[in-house]
Design a protein around this motif. Structure first.
Motif, short mmCIF file in Angstrom:
data_model
loop_
_atom_site.label_atom_id
_atom_site.label_comp_id
_atom_site.label_asym_id
_atom_site.label_seq_id
_atom_site.Cartn_x
_atom_site.Cartn_y
_atom_site.Cartn_z
N HIS A 43 -13.44 15.27 1.25
CA HIS A 43 -13.72 16.00 2.50
C HIS A 43 -14.60 17.24 2.26
CE1 HIS A 43 -13.21 17.43 6.56
NE2 HIS A 43 -12.84 18.61 6.08
N SER A 44 -14.29 18.02 1.24
CA SER A 44 -15.07 19.25 1.02
C SER A 44 -16.51 18.93 0.65
CB SER A 44 -14.42 20.14 -0.04
OG SER A 44 -14.38 19.48 -1.28
N ARG A 45 -16.72 17.90 -0.16
CA ARG A 45 -18.10 17.50 -0.50
C ARG A 45 -18.84 16.99 0.74
NH1 ARG A 45 -17.73 14.36 -6.27
NH2 ARG A 45 -17.09 16.16 -7.47
N ALA A 46 -18.15 16.15 1.50
CA ALA A 46 -18.78 15.61 2.71
C ALA A 46 -19.11 16.73 3.69
CB ALA A 46 -17.86 14.58 3.37
N SER A 47 -18.23 17.70 3.81
CA SER A 47 -18.48 18.83 4.70
C SER A 47 -19.66 19.66 4.23
CB SER A 47 -17.23 19.71 4.81
OG SER A 47 -16.18 18.98 5.41
N ASN A 48 -19.84 19.72 2.92
CA ASN A 48 -20.95 20.48 2.35
C ASN A 48 -22.29 19.76 2.55
OD1 ASN A 48 -22.13 22.61 0.87
ND2 ASN A 48 -22.14 21.33 -0.96
N TYR A 49 -22.30 18.45 2.32
CA TYR A 49 -23.54 17.69 2.35
C TYR A 49 -23.84 17.00 3.68
CZ TYR A 49 -23.56 18.38 -2.66
OH TYR A 49 -23.57 18.95 -3.91
N MET A 50 -22.82 16.80 4.49
CA MET A 50 -23.00 16.04 5.73
C MET A 50 -22.71 16.93 6.95
SD MET A 50 -21.13 12.60 4.37
CE MET A 50 -21.88 11.33 5.37
N THR A 51 -23.20 18.12 6.94
CA THR A 51 -22.93 19.06 8.03
C THR A 51 -23.61 18.61 9.31
OG1 THR A 51 -24.80 20.41 7.37
CG2 THR A 51 -22.68 21.01 6.45
N ASN A 52 -22.88 18.75 10.42
CA ASN A 52 -23.39 18.47 11.77
C ASN A 52 -23.91 17.04 11.96
OD1 ASN A 52 -22.88 21.16 12.51
ND2 ASN A 52 -24.85 21.78 11.64
N ARG A 53 -23.55 16.12 11.07
CA ARG A 53 -24.04 14.75 11.21
C ARG A 53 -22.90 13.74 11.15
NH1 ARG A 53 -28.26 14.52 6.51
NH2 ARG A 53 -26.59 15.68 5.58
N GLY A 54 -21.68 14.19 11.21
CA GLY A 54 -20.58 13.26 11.04
C GLY A 54 -20.32 13.03 9.57
N LYS A 55 -19.42 12.15 9.27
CA LYS A 55 -19.04 11.90 7.88
C LYS A 55 -19.20 10.43 7.49
CE LYS A 55 -17.62 16.18 7.29
NZ LYS A 55 -18.44 16.91 8.23
N GLY A 56 -20.05 9.73 8.19
CA GLY A 56 -20.33 8.34 7.83
C GLY A 56 -19.56 7.35 8.68
N SER A 57 -19.90 6.10 8.54
CA SER A 57 -19.27 5.05 9.35
C SER A 57 -18.44 4.08 8.51
CB SER A 57 -20.34 4.28 10.13
OG SER A 57 -21.23 3.65 9.24
N MET A 58 -18.09 4.51 7.31
CA MET A 58 -17.27 3.67 6.42
C MET A 58 -15.91 4.32 6.23
SD MET A 58 -19.12 1.11 5.09
CE MET A 58 -18.11 0.81 3.68
N LEU A 59 -14.88 3.48 6.19
CA LEU A 59 -13.56 3.97 5.84
C LEU A 59 -12.83 2.87 5.09
CD1 LEU A 59 -10.92 2.97 7.88
CD2 LEU A 59 -12.47 4.05 9.48
N ILE A 60 -11.84 3.31 4.34
CA ILE A 60 -11.01 2.38 3.57
C ILE A 60 -9.57 2.72 3.90
CG2 ILE A 60 -10.25 1.72 1.25
CD1 ILE A 60 -13.08 2.44 0.28
N PHE A 61 -8.75 1.70 4.07
CA PHE A 61 -7.32 1.95 4.20
C PHE A 61 -6.56 0.91 3.41
CE2 PHE A 61 -8.27 -0.72 7.85
CZ PHE A 61 -7.20 -1.61 7.92
#
Length: 142
Positions: free
Chosen positions: A43-61
């Motif tokens: 989350h912290s990396r994504a928040s740093n690199y993916m600001t104001n653009r969402g966090k992608g359309s992939m998830l794993i569960f």
């Protein structure tokens, strides 16, 4: 840049966030990995690199059951397609342990980050309610 494509992308990113939160609330899901969730290790990396653009359309569960439950979940989906592709307009799901990583031993799968109950999702542009309904009906069958 096509406005329709932009709106589809925004809807996809928003849908992914809603889906990841909704899936995690179920009693059959062990964990959800999506960088948009504060609890995710990236989350912290994504928040740093993916600001104001969402966090992608992939998830794993991962499901709380076993290998067979994950296979049954995938096979019970009606709207989502069982494909190894990502980034399609429609929602795609795959069970890596029985498909893309099936040639590996259980130990090799684990070292590659693949667990027996892992499901990978590439969220499409369908309405989020339809996607969640599809997942819920499949979860209810396991």
């Amino acid at each position: 840049f096509d406005k329709r494509l932009l709106f589809s992308l925004i809807k996809t990113l928003f849908s992914c966030m809603i889906k990841s939160k909704s899936i995690y609330n179920g009693d059959k899901v062990d964990n959800v990995s999506y960088p948009g969730l504060p609890s995710d290790k990236y989350h912290s990396r994504a928040s740093n690199y993916m600001t104001n653009r969402g966090k992608g359309s992939m998830l794993i569960f991962s499901l709380k059951g076993g290998f067979d439950d994950a296979v049954k979940f995938i096979n019970s989906l009606k709207l989502s397609s069982h494909l190894a592709n990502v980034g399609d307009a429609k929602t795609l799901v795959i069970h890596p342990a029985s498909t893309t990583h099936q040639q590996l031993s259980p130990e090799e799968q684990l070292s590659a980050g693949v667990t027996p109950t892992m499901v990978r999702v590439s969220v499409g542009i369908e309405h989020i309610d339809d996607i969640l309904e599809d997942f819920e009906q499949a979860l209810n069958l396991i």
